[in-house]
Design a protein around this motif. Sequence first.
Motif, PDB file in Angstrom:
ATOM      1  N   THR A  12       0.837  -1.185   0.000  1.00 27.73           N
ATOM      2  CA  THR A  12       0.000   0.000   0.000  1.00 27.73           C
ATOM      3  C   THR A  12       0.875   1.240   0.000  1.00 27.73           C
ATOM      4  N   PRO A  13       0.458   2.289  -0.690  1.00 26.24           N
ATOM      5  CA  PRO A  13       1.311   3.482  -0.773  1.00 26.24           C
ATOM      6  C   PRO A  13       1.381   4.204   0.567  1.00 26.24           C
ATOM      7  N   ALA A  16       1.160   9.558  -1.961  1.00 24.94           N
ATOM      8  CA  ALA A  16       0.509   9.532  -3.267  1.00 24.94           C
ATOM      9  C   ALA A  16       0.045  10.938  -3.615  1.00 24.94           C
ATOM     10  N   ARG A  17      -0.081  11.168  -4.903  1.00 19.31           N
ATOM     11  CA  ARG A  17      -0.589  12.452  -5.373  1.00 19.31           C
ATOM     12  C   ARG A  17      -2.089  12.522  -5.127  1.00 19.31           C
ATOM     13  N   CYS A  18      -2.560  13.682  -4.708  1.00 22.05           N
ATOM     14  CA  CYS A  18      -3.959  13.788  -4.290  1.00 22.05           C
ATOM     15  C   CYS A  18      -4.599  15.073  -4.804  1.00 22.05           C
ATOM     16  N   TRP A  58       0.448  16.293  -2.621  1.00 21.88           N
ATOM     17  CA  TRP A  58       0.745  14.918  -2.246  1.00 21.88           C
ATOM     18  C   TRP A  58       0.418  14.728  -0.773  1.00 21.88           C
ATOM     19  N   SER A 112       2.712   7.650  -6.926  1.00 22.43           N
ATOM     20  CA  SER A 112       2.626   7.107  -5.577  1.00 22.43           C
ATOM     21  C   SER A 112       3.974   6.518  -5.189  1.00 22.43           C
TER      22      SER A 112
END
Length: 340
Positions: A12-13, A16-18, A58, A112
């Motif tokens: 799982t990351p 991550a970019r959000c 991120w 990510s």
Amino acid sequence: MKREPPLREEHTPIAARCDGAPVPPGASVIVFGADGQARRPAAQGGKLAAAGKGETAWWFQPGPHAVGLVPFAAAPEIGLRLAFVVDLPDPRLVRQRFDLFLFSEVAGQGASLGLADLAGRIETALRAALDQGTLELPPCASLDEWNAFRGGLDELLYMRFGVTVDDCVPVELDDVDFAAVLRRRAAPMPAPPLPEPVSPAPWLAAPAPAAKLDDAAALRRLFLELPDASRALRLLPAPAFAARQAHLRQLALAALDVNTMPALAWLAPGQARAADEQRRLAQASAAAVQALDELWAALAQMQVQTGTGGDDLDRILANLACHLAARRGHAAEERREPAL
């Protein structure tokens, strides 16, 4: 040394970019500008990340995170269980080291960062430091030797990735397939691929996309990280002022060289480089990135052992300048012995 079950990192990351997406609970947010400058707004778990025009947002989980590392490739049964957290913002720094790592090495390659990916990067940096001698972990290490290793490892991971080590203990891994290890060691080395013939008309050859991508990622790291490496060196105690000024001057020249680096694909306007020459230049930029990684490790060693690392720094900066000259396309000058 106690025996442990298999050390497996979650896929799982952890970052991550959000852009326009809700932030996971407990996560922190970093907003990067187009120029690479970063800011950390207040925690907003479950809410949308607020990024302005030209900015990217991120999120990352501060931790704690636990990963398993194998410091020696020749001894895969011996491992380290490492627990770390992403450090809080340091007001003394212009840019936080983890923010620089995320923008320089991750944001340019994907959207990510998984825990297994970060563990692989940490393990690579650890093995390189052990190979180069900036870290030492002898067999049957005494308490003093282990404490020295821990101090160097803590500083290396903070200087290189911006993470703080909470705990590090040696463990013996159970999931090592020794038969597969022996088969890999006994397997013959594959023959190197034959070079492609040079096109008689280089201006008709299309640029090599794979080399271009690798070269762009390498130059991106050099462009972003060399100024921060110079700041980190300036903050370290200087045993000799003249030597420190010379090192800072070399770093400034290297940063200037990267900022004015010619394009990989084109030799001149309307004239493309040959594919083999593009590969050669891309290899030079990759070698420059390896010198950059050695530079971060040397800075970490100088932070732990004040007054040491000067000779290593001379060698690393000389290699960096040589690789950047090769990336620019300048052939290394042949050494000439003095004539009588």
